[in-house]
Write a protein that holds these residues in place. Structure first.
Motif, PDB file in Angstrom:
ATOM      1  N   ARG A 189      10.452  -3.740   7.990  1.00 18.51           N
ATOM      2  CA  ARG A 189       9.256  -3.392   7.202  1.00 18.51           C
ATOM      3  C   ARG A 189       8.450  -4.661   6.943  1.00 18.51           C
ATOM      4  O   ARG A 189       8.590  -5.308   5.911  1.00 18.51           O
ATOM      5  N   PRO A 190       7.585  -5.044   7.883  1.00 18.02           N
ATOM      6  CA  PRO A 190       6.800  -6.276   7.740  1.00 18.02           C
ATOM      7  C   PRO A 190       5.925  -6.304   6.489  1.00 18.02           C
ATOM      8  O   PRO A 190       5.524  -7.382   6.045  1.00 18.02           O
ATOM      9  N   GLU A 191       5.648  -5.128   5.920  1.00 14.49           N
ATOM     10  CA  GLU A 191       4.784  -5.065   4.751  1.00 14.49           C
ATOM     11  C   GLU A 191       5.357  -5.797   3.537  1.00 14.49           C
ATOM     12  O   GLU A 191       4.634  -6.073   2.563  1.00 14.49           O
ATOM     13  N   TRP A 192       6.660  -6.121   3.572  1.00 18.94           N
ATOM     14  CA  TRP A 192       7.254  -6.851   2.460  1.00 18.94           C
ATOM     15  C   TRP A 192       6.535  -8.177   2.209  1.00 18.94           C
ATOM     16  O   TRP A 192       6.505  -8.678   1.085  1.00 18.94           O
ATOM     17  N   LEU A 193       5.959  -8.747   3.258  1.00 15.51           N
ATOM     18  CA  LEU A 193       5.295 -10.043   3.118  1.00 15.51           C
ATOM     19  C   LEU A 193       4.170  -9.980   2.086  1.00 15.51           C
ATOM     20  O   LEU A 193       3.946 -10.933   1.335  1.00 15.51           O
ATOM     21  N   ALA A 194       3.463  -8.851   2.031  1.00 16.44           N
ATOM     22  CA  ALA A 194       2.344  -8.721   1.101  1.00 16.44           C
ATOM     23  C   ALA A 194       2.809  -8.656  -0.347  1.00 16.44           C
ATOM     24  O   ALA A 194       2.015  -8.915  -1.268  1.00 16.44           O
ATOM     25  N   GLU A 195       4.089  -8.344  -0.577  1.00 20.78           N
ATOM     26  CA  GLU A 195       4.604  -8.177  -1.932  1.00 20.78           C
ATOM     27  C   GLU A 195       5.448  -9.364  -2.389  1.00 20.78           C
ATOM     28  O   GLU A 195       5.760  -9.485  -3.575  1.00 20.78           O
ATOM     29  N   ALA A 196       5.817 -10.239  -1.464  1.00 19.72           N
ATOM     30  CA  ALA A 196       6.743 -11.325  -1.789  1.00 19.72           C
ATOM     31  C   ALA A 196       6.084 -12.388  -2.660  1.00 19.72           C
ATOM     32  O   ALA A 196       4.933 -12.771  -2.441  1.00 19.72           O
ATOM     33  N   GLU A 197       6.853 -12.881  -3.631  1.00 14.43           N
ATOM     34  CA  GLU A 197       6.420 -13.973  -4.503  1.00 14.43           C
ATOM     35  C   GLU A 197       7.044 -15.294  -4.062  1.00 14.43           C
ATOM     36  O   GLU A 197       6.464 -16.365  -4.249  1.00 14.43           O
TER      37      GLU A 197
END
Length: 322
Positions: free
Chosen positions: A40-48
């Protein structure tokens, strides 16, 4: 009210035991493994928080929540993109300090091979030849020679200590020419040619930054002793490769031990492969047993600091590049 979770993205594969230790730092931390990120590459947008070894500057457009990037290596040239450098809200830390001993040992492995003709003796062994007359020629004693350390950080300091134990005279060069214990003299950047001219062995530990790219070129190689050995364990781009090849072919310098090159990896048809006065190792001088574990200790300490709002260690100066 529950605290907002900190999404921590592992952009590199980490042993399960270390992942478990990261999770144990705080229940606030939600760890996203490299496998989960691939799914799920979208995790990058949520990572701190991001733990990585390389980054593509373009992905930072997606990573607007990112506030801290930790690299598992010391060099940051594969991470410090212009996009990352421009992000004032983004802190970059590295794993500096864990490489000093293994890299210093690698440096002296290369130096001793040249000094004792061990690389030529190894070839004779595989050819079944017991012949030493020419191997006895040109042998070097480290004792009494001058070791010049270009870049006196943790690696450079440890290299100097080992050189002194061999009885070498140790000099160094760094941006801030303040004295360093164990070094007879520290030169500033303006004295680069003088520093090179004094050194029997030049050990380059410099990171790759705009200021160091191509620092060792034709004029600098010409300033070195014809008997000098150049060892590069920093970054290949700090040396003008074409100028180095010419200097080695013409015996302007005696030899080079290179753990890093420019380009890297070195193309199969590159002349550096075929020069008898060159020793090449494929960029592994910093590798050692327990590397990931030691780098992870820095990250775990920093993670606790980050969650507590305390200053992080090994913060990279994004403008200086290290």
């Amino acid at each position: 009210m529950a605290e907002t979770p900190v999404i921590l993205l592992l952009n590199t594969d980490i042993p399960a035991a270390i992942v478990s230790r990261i999770r144990d730092v705080s229940p606030r931390v939600r760890v996203i493994t490299a496998a989960q990120h691939r799914a799920r590459p979208e995790w990058l947008a949520e990572a701190e928080v991001l733990l990585t070894s390389v980054i593509d500057g373009r992905v930072l457009e997606q990573a607007r929540a990112l506030r801290w990037v930790q690299t598992i290596g010391a060099g940051v040239d594969r991470v410090l993109t212009p996009e990352l450098a421009a992000r004032e809200d983004l802190v970059l830390t590295n794993a500096s300090g864990i490489h000093a001993q293994p890299i210093a040992e690698h440096i002296f492995g290369l130096i001793l091979m040249f000094g004792r003709n061990l690389h030529h003796a190894a070839l004779r062994q595989h050819q079944g030849e017991w012949k030493s007359d020419d191997l006895r020629e040109g042998l070097r004693m480290l004792s009494g020679s001058t070791l010049g350390v270009l870049g006196v950080g943790a690696i450079g300091e440890r290299t100097g200590q080992i050189g002194a134990a061999f009885g070498m005279r140790v000099i160094g060069l760094k941006r801030n020419a303040a004295p360093v214990e164990g070094f007879e003299r520290i030169y500033g950047n303006a004295d680069l040619l003088t520093f090179l001219a004094e050194s029997d062995y030049v050990v380059n530990t410099l990171p790759l930054t705009p200021a160091t790219r191509g620092l060792i070129g034709r004029d600098e190689l010409a300033a070195m002793k014809p008997s000098a050995i150049l060892v590069n364990i920093g970054r290949g781009g700090t040396i003008d490769t074409d100028a180095l090849v010419d200097a080695l072919r013409s015996r302007r310098i005696a030899g080079a031990g290179l753990d890093v090159t420019d380009p890297e990896p070195l193309p199969r048809d590159h002349p550096l492969w075929r020069l008898e006065n060159v020793l090449l190792t494929p960029h592994y001088s910093g590798a050692h047993p327990g590397y990931v574990e030691r780098a992870s200790e820095i990250f775990l300490d920093n993670l606790a600091r980050y969650l507590d709002g305390r200053p992080l260690v090994n913060v990279v100066d994004k403008q200086a590049g290290y």
